[in-house]
Design an enzyme around this catalytic site. Structure first.
Site, short mmCIF file in Angstrom:
data_model
loop_
_atom_site.label_atom_id
_atom_site.label_comp_id
_atom_site.label_asym_id
_atom_site.label_seq_id
_atom_site.Cartn_x
_atom_site.Cartn_y
_atom_site.Cartn_z
N GLU A 154 7.81 -4.68 3.57
CA GLU A 154 7.23 -3.44 3.03
C GLU A 154 6.42 -2.70 4.10
O GLU A 154 6.46 -1.48 4.22
CB GLU A 154 6.34 -3.76 1.82
CG GLU A 154 5.76 -2.52 1.19
CD GLU A 154 4.83 -2.80 0.01
OE1 GLU A 154 4.09 -1.90 -0.36
OE2 GLU A 154 4.84 -3.94 -0.53
N GLY B 147 -1.17 -2.14 1.54
CA GLY B 147 -2.07 -2.80 2.51
C GLY B 147 -2.75 -1.72 3.35
O GLY B 147 -2.11 -1.05 4.15
C1 FAD Z 1 0.41 6.72 -4.48
C2 FAD Z 1 0.23 5.22 -4.50
C3 FAD Z 1 1.33 4.41 -4.78
C4 FAD Z 1 1.17 3.02 -4.83
N1 FAD Z 1 2.23 2.23 -5.23
C5 FAD Z 1 2.02 0.92 -5.53
C6 FAD Z 1 3.04 0.12 -6.13
O1 FAD Z 1 4.17 0.57 -6.36
N2 FAD Z 1 2.74 -1.16 -6.47
C7 FAD Z 1 1.51 -1.71 -6.25
O2 FAD Z 1 1.31 -2.86 -6.60
N3 FAD Z 1 0.51 -0.98 -5.66
C8 FAD Z 1 0.74 0.31 -5.32
N4 FAD Z 1 -0.28 1.06 -4.75
C9 FAD Z 1 -1.59 0.45 -4.56
C10 FAD Z 1 -1.99 0.25 -3.11
O3 FAD Z 1 -1.24 -0.77 -2.52
C11 FAD Z 1 -3.50 0.00 -3.10
O4 FAD Z 1 -4.12 1.23 -3.42
C12 FAD Z 1 -4.03 -0.55 -1.80
O5 FAD Z 1 -3.54 -1.84 -1.58
C13 FAD Z 1 -5.55 -0.55 -1.75
O6 FAD Z 1 -6.09 -1.14 -2.88
P1 FAD Z 1 -7.28 -0.40 -3.71
O7 FAD Z 1 -6.78 0.99 -3.96
O8 FAD Z 1 -7.63 -1.21 -4.88
O9 FAD Z 1 -8.47 -0.31 -2.70
P2 FAD Z 1 -9.66 -1.38 -2.53
O10 FAD Z 1 -9.07 -2.73 -2.38
O11 FAD Z 1 -10.65 -1.15 -3.61
O12 FAD Z 1 -10.29 -0.92 -1.15
C14 FAD Z 1 -11.21 0.16 -1.05
C15 FAD Z 1 -11.60 0.31 0.41
O13 FAD Z 1 -12.22 -0.89 0.87
C16 FAD Z 1 -11.53 -1.38 2.01
N5 FAD Z 1 -11.54 -2.84 2.01
C17 FAD Z 1 -11.23 -3.69 0.98
N6 FAD Z 1 -11.31 -4.96 1.38
C18 FAD Z 1 -11.73 -4.94 2.68
C19 FAD Z 1 -12.01 -5.94 3.67
N7 FAD Z 1 -11.86 -7.25 3.39
N8 FAD Z 1 -12.42 -5.54 4.89
C20 FAD Z 1 -12.55 -4.22 5.20
N9 FAD Z 1 -12.29 -3.23 4.30
C21 FAD Z 1 -11.87 -3.58 3.08
C22 FAD Z 1 -10.12 -0.86 1.88
O14 FAD Z 1 -9.45 -0.84 3.13
C23 FAD Z 1 -10.38 0.53 1.32
O15 FAD Z 1 -10.70 1.42 2.36
C24 FAD Z 1 -0.10 2.44 -4.59
C25 FAD Z 1 -1.18 3.27 -4.27
C26 FAD Z 1 -1.03 4.63 -4.23
C27 FAD Z 1 -2.25 5.48 -3.95
#
Ligand code: FAD
Length: 389
Positions: A243, A365
């Protein structure tokens, strides 16, 4: 043509796919961008043309082709300027279907993989949750075994194809106490009672439907477990490599598209008595960007080649996504600048591109998580291994 990786057959495929996209997809893009709904007929046409089956086995209707057909598929989808349309297509064919192909048993493959290849069933992959996407192992959705059924409760969010797909590939905890060793993968039909989806409004990728999905006592047959119980986390991590490379390839392709468009524009736009591609400040910036894009592209091709030969390229795929999506964002930002006021107008492609591209460093990711993965491998010498079969 990069003849190290692409044969004449690859290039013939590229040309015919380009023609198909121009004829069958481009005339509808504006409408789908506005409605956020990709009409069903185009999914069927992709299926009929074999585009969903490029890399899948022939026994399930696929074409069993090498990875560079997939690379072409991804690159050309980026070059019609609808990140949302492209995402809908590759999320079906490479997120959902990858799990069905890798972990589904014969019955699941017959019921889901073949119709997916044919464009009759659309899939989505549900991993991220409202209270945590990066921390995959921290997910809260549960699957409790009751006799010959599993009962699913919880919610997912940001799911691409989450509203209009026919089936869902869902990660859930079968043993919440075991943390990442207690996660499993299931497949379920959209119509199963207890599943509901809400469409989300978003900055870009506007042609694709992105959903929050709730699972309220959803009962599915136990045979809908894919692979082994408790192996969900390694399955997910293993496929993440692919991916992430997909998102890296998408990055170099859309950056290349932005550069090509902008160079053409600059060769026609006149200021101070000459075309703007004669201004040294802009030329140097173009030279920097062209170099970065070319380096990403070559790197991504080489990682694709290794992945296609069965290597577990988790570090390189993470690097690919980290840098290619960053470079794509920078290139598109700069190209928009070179179009001046026209760059800001919806009639020109850079406005949508800059919205769509912004998802690159977030989805599948985030860049921060990728840096964590890379740092563990580079600094701590951690080795990631593929899930044992
Ligand atoms: C348009 C769109 C389509 C998507 N499609 C899919 C899909 O088909 N299937 C699916 O399962 N998901 C999907 N996603 C989800 C996407 O993979 C997640 O949004 C992404 O993995 C980040 O997770 P979160 O949004 O919960 O952010 P969070 O995990 O809440 O992170 C928030 C912020 O904190 C930072 N952060 C978190 N942990 C750490 C760390 N340990 N160290 C430093 N920084 C950190 C992150 O980098 C980010 O900047 C999609 C998202 C979008 C917006």
């Amino acid at each position: 043509m990069n003849s190290r990786y692409f044969t004449e057959e690859h290039e013939l495929f590229r040309k015919s796919f380009q023609e198909f996209l121009q004829k069958e997809v481009v005339p509808h893009i504006e409408k789908w961008e506005k409605t956020g709904t990709i009409e069903r007929f185009i999914w069927k046409k992709f299926g009929e043309m074999g585009y969903f089956g490029l890399k899948y086995p022939e026994q399930y209707g696929g074409l069993g082709l090498d990875i560079f057909y997939t690379v072409i598929f991804l690159e050309e989808l980026q070059k019609i300027n609808s990140g949302g349309f492209a995402a809908a297509m590759w999320a079906h064919s490479y997120l959902a279907m990858t799990h069905v192909n890798a972990e589904g048993d014969e019955e699941i493959k017959k019921n889901y993989l073949t119709p997916s290849v044919e464009g009759d069933k659309i899939g989505c992959l549900c991993i991220s949750e409202p209270f945590g996407g990066s921390d995959v192992a921290g997910m809260k959705t549960t699957a409790v075994k009751k006799g010959d059924k599993y009962v699913i409760n919880g919610s997912k969010t940001f799911i691409t194809n989450g509203v209009y797909s026919d089936y869902l590939v869902v990660a859930a905890k079968t043993n919440p106490k075991a943390h990442n060793k207690g996660m499993s993968i299931f497949i379920m039909d959209r119509e199963t009672p207890g599943i509901s989806a809400t469409k989300l409004d978003k900055l870009g990728w506007r042609a694709s439907d992105t959903a929050e999905i709730a699972f309220d006592n959803v009962e599915i047959p136990a045979k809908n477990l894919m692979g082994e119980e408790g192996k969900g986390f390694p399955y997910i991590m293993q496929h993440f490599a692919f991916e992430r490379l997909i998102m890296g390839i998408n990055g170099h392709a859309r950056a290349e598209f932005a550069l090509d468009y902008t160079l053409n524009y600059m060769s026609e736009r006149v200021a101070f008595g000459k075309t703007i591609d004669k201004f040294q400040a802009l030329r140097h910036s173009i030279a920097d960007m062209a170099s970065e894009v070319e380096m990403c592209k070559e790197f991504n091709y080489s990682v694709a080649d290794r992945l296609g030969k069965g290597e577990y390229v988790v570090k390189e795929a993470s690097m690919s996504k980290l840098l290619s999506t960053k470079i794509a964002d920078n290139v598109i930002y700069q190209c928009l600048q070179f179009l001046g006021g026209y760059g800001y107008m919806e009639d020109y492609p850079l406005a949508r591109m800059s919205r769509d591209s912004r998802l690159g460093p977030i989805g599948g990711g985030t860049s921060e998580i990728l840096r964590e993965v890379i740092a563990k491998m580079v600094i701590d010498k951690k080795e990631y291994k593929p899930a044992a079969k």
